[in-house]
Design an enzyme around this catalytic site. Sequence first.
Site, PDB file in Angstrom:
ATOM      1  CG  ASN A   7      -9.235  31.695  30.136  1.00 37.46           C
ATOM      2  OD1 ASN A   7      -9.616  32.700  29.770  1.00 37.46           O
ATOM      3  ND2 ASN A   7      -9.290  30.664  29.371  1.00 37.46           N
ATOM      4  CE  LYS A   9     -12.460  29.074  30.187  1.00 37.61           C
ATOM      5  NZ  LYS A   9     -12.876  27.362  30.164  1.00 37.61           N
ATOM      6  CG  HIS A  96      -8.569  27.725  26.062  1.00 41.10           C
ATOM      7  ND1 HIS A  96      -9.963  26.927  25.896  1.00 41.10           N
ATOM      8  CD2 HIS A  96      -8.503  27.694  27.308  1.00 41.10           C
ATOM      9  CE1 HIS A  96     -10.323  26.819  26.840  1.00 41.10           C
ATOM     10  NE2 HIS A  96      -9.617  27.094  28.146  1.00 41.10           N
ATOM     11  CD  GLU A 165      -7.125  24.815  30.343  1.00 45.92           C
ATOM     12  OE1 GLU A 165      -7.195  25.130  31.414  1.00 45.92           O
ATOM     13  OE2 GLU A 165      -7.368  25.222  29.251  1.00 45.92           O
TER      14      GLU A 165
HETATM   15  P1  13P Z   1     -12.665  25.632  34.253  1.00 43.04           P
HETATM   16  O1  13P Z   1     -11.658  25.911  35.532  1.00 43.04           O
HETATM   17  O2  13P Z   1     -13.863  26.584  34.431  1.00 43.04           O
HETATM   18  O3  13P Z   1     -12.812  24.436  34.040  1.00 43.04           O
HETATM   19  O4  13P Z   1     -12.051  26.141  32.856  1.00 43.04           O
HETATM   20  C1  13P Z   1     -10.466  25.690  32.673  1.00 43.04           C
HETATM   21  C2  13P Z   1     -10.134  26.542  31.327  1.00 43.04           C
HETATM   22  O5  13P Z   1     -10.506  26.296  30.166  1.00 43.04           O
HETATM   23  C3  13P Z   1      -9.129  27.562  31.702  1.00 43.04           C
HETATM   24  O6  13P Z   1      -8.591  28.026  30.705  1.00 43.04           O
END
Ligand code: 13P
Length: 247
Positions: A7, A9, A96, A165
């Site tokens: 991901n 982002k 998310h 998560e």
């Molecule tokens: P990180 O791997 O940077 O902790 O992020 C996890 C996440 O939010 C994936 O969607």
Amino acid sequence: MRYFIGNWKMFGVPKSINILKKINSFYSKDIKRSNYRIIITPPYTLIGNYSNYFKKKKILIGSQNCYHKDLFSSNTGAISPFMLKKSGATYTLIGHSDNRGEGDTDTLLKDKVKFSLRNNLKIVFCIGESKKQKKNKQTQTVLKKQLFKVLEKKFNSNNIIVAYEPIWSIGTGELPTTEELNKTIKFIKKILKGIFRKKIPPVLYGGSVDGNSVKLYRDIKEIDGFLIGGASKSSKKFIDIIRNYYR
Ligand code: 13P
């Protein structure tokens, strides 16, 4: 089947496709590749371009979110599951914690799930508790509610992945112990069994996953893969996760 989902982002410009080309080249040659699938979710701006490039290649392109309406509408800035599917996305993340934090309610999430599945866009439904909820021993109550409020038996579980998560682990380097994680993933699968009966969706873990932390979890059979944030923006770090998972 295992899943490694990256991901991105708010990261990436057209030429960041080079990261994916390296990942794809590793994947195409990996003798273990039939055991796992790679999905990358770049920002909306890159989905069409990247999907087109990787159309006949191995890695799949997904979206990080979608709007809670079908087809076209008059909502400025919104992008529907239909538009994503037509742009080449195979999956979309839904729920998310970044988006829940910005106002995605269970009702909206349910519509996102419904319209995505209706448009043959597979979903990765994200759940997870906050630090405070964990401290107050509410993890299971929170996860159960997040699942029950949105997922329904009538949804085709073949097109659903669930990603656990914990919010306190995202981007922090703080990790659940193997015991904690094992217990939580088993709990999630029990809830999913209650909803879907026979065929339950795969359950992934996400939160500070990198080449090191993946070693802690690779022996937990119940984990069907990983949702990776920070480490998915580097081909080397992303490939390290897969290498270390399979040793
Ligand atoms: P990180 O791997 O940077 O902790 O992020 C996890 C996440 O939010 C994936 O969607």
